[in-house]
Design a protein around this motif. Structure first.
Motif, PDB file in Angstrom:
ATOM      1  N   PHE A 130       0.827  -1.200   0.000  1.00 31.21           N
ATOM      2  CA  PHE A 130       0.000   0.000   0.000  1.00 31.21           C
ATOM      3  C   PHE A 130       0.866   1.257   0.000  1.00 31.21           C
ATOM      4  CE2 PHE A 130      -3.461  -2.745   1.306  1.00 31.21           C
ATOM      5  CZ  PHE A 130      -4.572  -2.132   0.744  1.00 31.21           C
ATOM      6  N   SER A 131       0.374   2.265  -0.723  1.00 33.73           N
ATOM      7  CA  SER A 131       1.031   3.567  -0.738  1.00 33.73           C
ATOM      8  C   SER A 131      -0.018   4.626  -1.027  1.00 33.73           C
ATOM      9  CB  SER A 131       2.128   3.615  -1.810  1.00 33.73           C
ATOM     10  OG  SER A 131       1.581   3.356  -3.096  1.00 33.73           O
ATOM     11  N   VAL A 132       0.356   5.892  -0.814  1.00 35.92           N
ATOM     12  CA  VAL A 132      -0.556   7.004  -1.072  1.00 35.92           C
ATOM     13  C   VAL A 132      -0.725   7.168  -2.578  1.00 35.92           C
ATOM     14  CG1 VAL A 132      -0.932   9.479  -0.785  1.00 35.92           C
ATOM     15  CG2 VAL A 132       0.127   8.142   1.054  1.00 35.92           C
ATOM     16  N   THR A 133      -1.967   7.364  -3.015  1.00 35.43           N
ATOM     17  CA  THR A 133      -2.248   7.510  -4.433  1.00 35.43           C
ATOM     18  C   THR A 133      -3.188   8.688  -4.653  1.00 35.43           C
ATOM     19  OG1 THR A 133      -2.999   6.314  -6.421  1.00 35.43           O
ATOM     20  CG2 THR A 133      -4.261   5.997  -4.409  1.00 35.43           C
ATOM     21  N   ASP A 134      -3.469   8.987  -5.910  1.00 31.74           N
ATOM     22  CA  ASP A 134      -4.371  10.079  -6.254  1.00 31.74           C
ATOM     23  C   ASP A 134      -5.817   9.686  -5.931  1.00 31.74           C
ATOM     24  OD1 ASP A 134      -4.821  12.706  -7.831  1.00 31.74           O
ATOM     25  OD2 ASP A 134      -6.172  11.266  -8.804  1.00 31.74           O
ATOM     26  N   SER A 135      -6.560  10.587  -5.300  1.00 31.02           N
ATOM     27  CA  SER A 135      -7.936  10.279  -4.896  1.00 31.02           C
ATOM     28  C   SER A 135      -8.829   9.958  -6.083  1.00 31.02           C
ATOM     29  CB  SER A 135      -8.529  11.445  -4.102  1.00 31.02           C
ATOM     30  OG  SER A 135      -7.856  11.628  -2.880  1.00 31.02           O
ATOM     31  N   ALA A 136      -8.652  10.688  -7.181  1.00 32.26           N
ATOM     32  CA  ALA A 136      -9.486  10.447  -8.363  1.00 32.26           C
ATOM     33  C   ALA A 136      -9.224   9.058  -8.930  1.00 32.26           C
ATOM     34  CB  ALA A 136      -9.214  11.518  -9.414  1.00 32.26           C
ATOM     35  N   ASP A 137      -7.955   8.628  -8.952  1.00 27.17           N
ATOM     36  CA  ASP A 137      -7.634   7.287  -9.449  1.00 27.17           C
ATOM     37  C   ASP A 137      -8.225   6.210  -8.539  1.00 27.17           C
ATOM     38  OD1 ASP A 137      -6.237   8.396 -11.536  1.00 27.17           O
ATOM     39  OD2 ASP A 137      -4.265   8.181 -10.577  1.00 27.17           O
ATOM     40  N   ALA A 138      -8.149   6.447  -7.244  1.00 24.25           N
ATOM     41  CA  ALA A 138      -8.704   5.484  -6.296  1.00 24.25           C
ATOM     42  C   ALA A 138     -10.216   5.362  -6.459  1.00 24.25           C
ATOM     43  CB  ALA A 138      -8.355   5.895  -4.872  1.00 24.25           C
ATOM     44  N   THR A 139     -10.887   6.493  -6.614  1.00 17.97           N
ATOM     45  CA  THR A 139     -12.335   6.482  -6.794  1.00 17.97           C
ATOM     46  C   THR A 139     -12.722   5.775  -8.087  1.00 17.97           C
ATOM     47  OG1 THR A 139     -12.567   8.559  -5.571  1.00 17.97           O
ATOM     48  CG2 THR A 139     -14.377   7.940  -7.014  1.00 17.97           C
ATOM     49  N   ALA A 140     -11.961   5.989  -9.143  1.00 20.08           N
ATOM     50  CA  ALA A 140     -12.251   5.350 -10.426  1.00 20.08           C
ATOM     51  C   ALA A 140     -12.167   3.831 -10.312  1.00 20.08           C
ATOM     52  CB  ALA A 140     -11.283   5.866 -11.484  1.00 20.08           C
ATOM     53  N   GLN A 141     -11.233   3.326  -9.508  1.00 21.44           N
ATOM     54  CA  GLN A 141     -11.131   1.886  -9.320  1.00 21.44           C
ATOM     55  C   GLN A 141     -12.359   1.321  -8.625  1.00 21.44           C
ATOM     56  OE1 GLN A 141      -7.569  -0.154  -8.087  1.00 21.44           O
ATOM     57  NE2 GLN A 141      -6.419   1.762  -8.157  1.00 21.44           N
ATOM     58  N   ILE A 142     -12.929   2.115  -7.743  1.00 24.20           N
ATOM     59  CA  ILE A 142     -14.061   1.635  -6.953  1.00 24.20           C
ATOM     60  C   ILE A 142     -15.357   1.642  -7.755  1.00 24.20           C
ATOM     61  CG2 ILE A 142     -15.475   2.074  -4.906  1.00 24.20           C
ATOM     62  CD1 ILE A 142     -12.977   3.428  -3.696  1.00 24.20           C
TER      63      ILE A 142
END
Length: 305
Positions: free
Chosen positions: A274-286
């Protein structure tokens, strides 16, 4: 005859206490009378017991009587919600910032850290396994399931969005609820997990007899709301309609939609780090871009009616 005999008195007791006294010459009569009444009442009690046993034995085969005497709800319920990060499907929300910028952690360490916290909330989706066991001799027909909302608000910004890969599930019946619908209804879940389909009870019925077990895999999804809720089963037992409320143990179910902004988003790579990532990229995965609950055309038509 002029002979003075000392008077001997005996007290005779009944269920209401002492009732009378008698002279010495009547003692034997009283003893015989007591034996008679004792034998009489023993016979009456024995006869009544036999009749009562016969009635109970006869009625024991009547499902109406057995159900009337049954204790507990019509269906015994066991709820298993993925409450640990390691077993979770999708994403969690946590207040604060679990990792510092540039920090990385293996998935098992992240799971260990998060499992000790009680402030995590399912984000976008909640997966729950519900096992129902019949508790009545009459068949319990489940004719519908609906959501009872306890609280509903827009997700507040901030905190951490943690994305975790799906672990899958093994259930017999899969039902989904789009909590963003004005009136969420139970829907078929697409076998490939790409969305919710038509209304489940339009083409299915569920019946459970005493001792029978049915397993449900529920998926609750929302983009819009931070919502707590209960499940309510609509039941029919021998023509009588009733409802049964299902909670997540002593708590309501809780699912949180996507906030407008997060302080931090965490994601894992193919090595499970795990590492810090971009919020928009994380939301897109979900939930994709734009973020939404995936419904097929049948569901869209049903919702519009």
């Amino acid at each position: 005859m002029g002979e003075n005999r000392p008077e001997v008195r005996q007290q005779v007791r009944s269920g209401r206490g002492s009732v009378n006294t008698v002279a010495a010459g009547d003692v034997d009569t009283v003893q015989v009378t007591n034996h008679y009444h004792r034998a009489k009442w023993t016979g009456v009690i024995t006869c009544a017991s036999a009749v009562a046993f016969g009635v109970v034995y006869y009625l024991a085969g009547d499902p109406d009587v057995r159900d009337a005497l049954a204790s507990g709800p019509p269906l015994s319920v066991t709820v298993q919600t993925d409450d640990t990060t390691l077993d979770h499907n999708g994403a969690w929300f946590f207040p604060g910032r679990p990792l510092s910028a540039g920090q990385t952690l293996p998935a098992d360490q992240v799971a260990a850290i998060m499992s000790k916290r009680s402030d995590g909330v399912d984000t976008y989706g909640t997966t729950t396994r519900v096992t129902l066991e019949g508790n009545r001799h009459h068949t319990v027909d489940i004719t519908g399931i609906h959501i009872k909302v306890r609280s509903k608000a827009v997700p507040a910004p901030g905190g951490t969005l943690l994305v975790y890969p799906s672990q899958g599930e093994d259930t017999n019946i899969r039902i989904g609820f789009n909590l963003d619908e004005a009136v969420p209804v139970p829907r078929n879940v697409d076998p490939s997990d790409k969305g919710f389909g038509s209304r489940y009870f339009d083409g299915h019925s569920v019946s459970v007899k005493k001792g029978e077990i049915v397993n449900f895999g529920f998926s609750f999804q929302t983009v819009t709301w931070d919502i707590t809720y209960d499940l309510v089963l609509d039941e029919v037992i021998d023509g009588r309609r009733t409802t049964q409320t299902v909670t997540n143990g002593s708590r309501p179910f809780h699912t949180r939609g996507i906030a407008k902004a997060y302080d931090q988003a965490l994601d894992t790579d193919y090595q499970g780090t795990f590492s810090v990532t971009d919020s928009a990229d994380a939301t897109a995965q979900i939930c994709g871009t734009p973020c939404k609950v995936w419904l097929d055309q049948v569901s869209a038509s049903a919702t519009a009616k």
